[in-house]
Scaffold this motif. Structure first.
Motif, mmCIF file in Angstrom:
data_model
loop_
_atom_site.group_PDB
_atom_site.id
_atom_site.type_symbol
_atom_site.label_atom_id
_atom_site.label_comp_id
_atom_site.label_asym_id
_atom_site.label_seq_id
_atom_site.Cartn_x
_atom_site.Cartn_y
_atom_site.Cartn_z
ATOM 1 N N GLY A 78 9.745 -10.649 43.997
ATOM 2 C CA GLY A 78 9.978 -9.154 43.950
ATOM 3 C C GLY A 78 9.133 -8.477 42.759
ATOM 4 N N ALA A 79 8.637 -9.303 41.789
ATOM 5 C CA ALA A 79 7.842 -8.683 40.993
ATOM 6 C C ALA A 79 6.392 -8.123 41.372
ATOM 7 C CB ALA A 79 7.342 -9.909 39.818
ATOM 8 N N LYS A 80 6.277 -6.705 40.816
ATOM 9 C CA LYS A 80 5.075 -5.887 41.487
ATOM 10 C C LYS A 80 4.027 -6.085 40.369
ATOM 11 C CE LYS A 80 8.107 -4.349 44.581
ATOM 12 N NZ LYS A 80 8.349 -2.857 44.535
ATOM 13 N N GLY A 81 2.827 -5.867 41.100
ATOM 14 C CA GLY A 81 1.759 -5.715 40.068
ATOM 15 C C GLY A 81 0.400 -5.091 40.747
ATOM 16 N N LEU A 82 -0.418 -4.624 39.543
ATOM 17 C CA LEU A 82 -1.614 -3.716 40.013
ATOM 18 C C LEU A 82 -2.733 -4.880 39.526
ATOM 19 C CD1 LEU A 82 -2.098 -1.041 41.056
ATOM 20 C CD2 LEU A 82 -2.617 -0.429 38.754
ATOM 21 N N LEU A 83 -3.737 -4.954 40.615
ATOM 22 C CA LEU A 83 -4.839 -5.622 40.463
ATOM 23 C C LEU A 83 -6.165 -4.818 40.598
ATOM 24 C CD1 LEU A 83 -6.527 -8.633 40.202
ATOM 25 C CD2 LEU A 83 -6.195 -8.832 42.808
ATOM 26 N N VAL A 84 -7.056 -4.928 39.903
ATOM 27 C CA VAL A 84 -8.361 -4.258 39.737
ATOM 28 C C VAL A 84 -9.669 -5.269 39.678
ATOM 29 C CG1 VAL A 84 -9.997 -2.710 39.017
ATOM 30 C CG2 VAL A 84 -7.521 -2.542 38.510
ATOM 31 N N THR A 85 -10.307 -5.502 41.028
ATOM 32 C CA THR A 85 -11.260 -6.286 41.390
ATOM 33 C C THR A 85 -12.757 -5.545 41.399
ATOM 34 O OG1 THR A 85 -11.025 -6.369 43.657
ATOM 35 C CG2 THR A 85 -9.880 -7.915 42.565
ATOM 36 N N LEU A 86 -13.737 -6.519 41.086
ATOM 37 C CA LEU A 86 -14.974 -5.696 41.089
ATOM 38 C C LEU A 86 -15.972 -6.631 42.273
ATOM 39 C CD1 LEU A 86 -16.582 -4.072 38.954
ATOM 40 C CD2 LEU A 86 -17.133 -6.103 38.182
ATOM 41 N N THR A 87 -16.770 -5.948 42.962
ATOM 42 C CA THR A 87 -17.894 -6.556 43.596
ATOM 43 C C THR A 87 -19.145 -5.970 43.293
ATOM 44 O OG1 THR A 87 -17.767 -4.861 45.209
ATOM 45 C CG2 THR A 87 -16.433 -6.968 45.685
ATOM 46 N N HIS A 88 -20.231 -7.028 43.208
ATOM 47 C CA HIS A 88 -21.603 -6.904 43.011
ATOM 48 C C HIS A 88 -22.537 -7.647 43.589
ATOM 49 C CE1 HIS A 88 -21.564 -10.055 40.327
ATOM 50 N NE2 HIS A 88 -20.551 -9.728 39.633
#
Length: 210
Positions: free
Chosen positions: A147-157
């Motif tokens: 149930g824990a919520k999270g925010l993930l920011v990823t990168l592509t290049h």
């Protein structure tokens, strides 16, 4: 890897650091629906101002960072008093609602993270080479309750395996995290002048809640 990151901090090669909270955090955090007072885990936190923003929203914050220069820089940026104490494998610095644990993220164990209720990753997954990202995803799942919520920011290049930051595409995010987290892609930005584009993900830890 730790030696390479330590050298980057010592030489001031920290272009990944932002002088303001990340826009994706401000835009999307509240929509996650995490508990208002949930303690937020921030792996490989550096001296990120995102931690102070999370604290301003009422969250206790637990940042993990193995480069001491980064810990010092974060604490020095505020005049607030600092308290220091020790856990196995970590020296912990508390400043207001933020704790920065100086040590190796992979040495953080479930009893130490028992109160974690949410998480935020802007600079951890993309900081790790391919061989380590699977280990990171598994360890993150171990530390977060169902149930824990999270925010993930990823990168592509388009620079292949060059990094950090490393390119982590949608397929790899799904492969690494979908076994233990529900994933929802919230936004994708067009590549910048360096050919780097960001994606923002909402995560929720799978599993039965107690």
């Amino acid at each position: 890897m730790s030696d390479a990151w330590r050298q980057r901090w010592q030489e001031g090669r920290i272009g990944f650091h932002r002088d303001a909270p990340h826009p994706a955090l401000i835009e999307h955090w509240q929509a996650l629906g995490s508990a208002p007072n949930a303690k937020v885990l921030v792996p490989l936190c550096g001296k990120s101002l995102d931690m102070r923003w999370l604290a301003s929203q009422g969250h206790p914050v637990l940042g993990i960072e193995f480069v001491f220069e980064a810990v010092e820089a974060f604490l020095a940026a505020s005049p607030a008093p600092v308290s220091r104490y020790v856990e196995p494998d970590f020296t912990i610095f508390r400043q207001g609602a933020v704790e920065v644990w100086h040590g190796d993220f992979f040495h953080l164990h479930l009893p130490q993270a028992a109160e974690i209720g949410a998480f935020y990753d802007r600079a951890a997954l993309v900081a790790l080479p391919t061989a380590t990202r699977q280990r990171y995803a598994f360890h993150l799942a171990q530390l977060t309750p169902p149930g824990a919520k999270g925010l993930l920011v990823t990168l592509t290049h388009d620079q292949g395996d060059q990094g950090p930051p490393y390119s982590v595409d949608d397929a790899e995010v799904a492969r690494l995290l979908a076994p233990n987290f529900r994933l929802e892609k919230l936004a994708t930005s067009a590549p910048d002048e360096r050919g780097r584009g960001e994606s923002v993900w909402a995560l929720e830890r799978r599993g039965p809640r107690c």
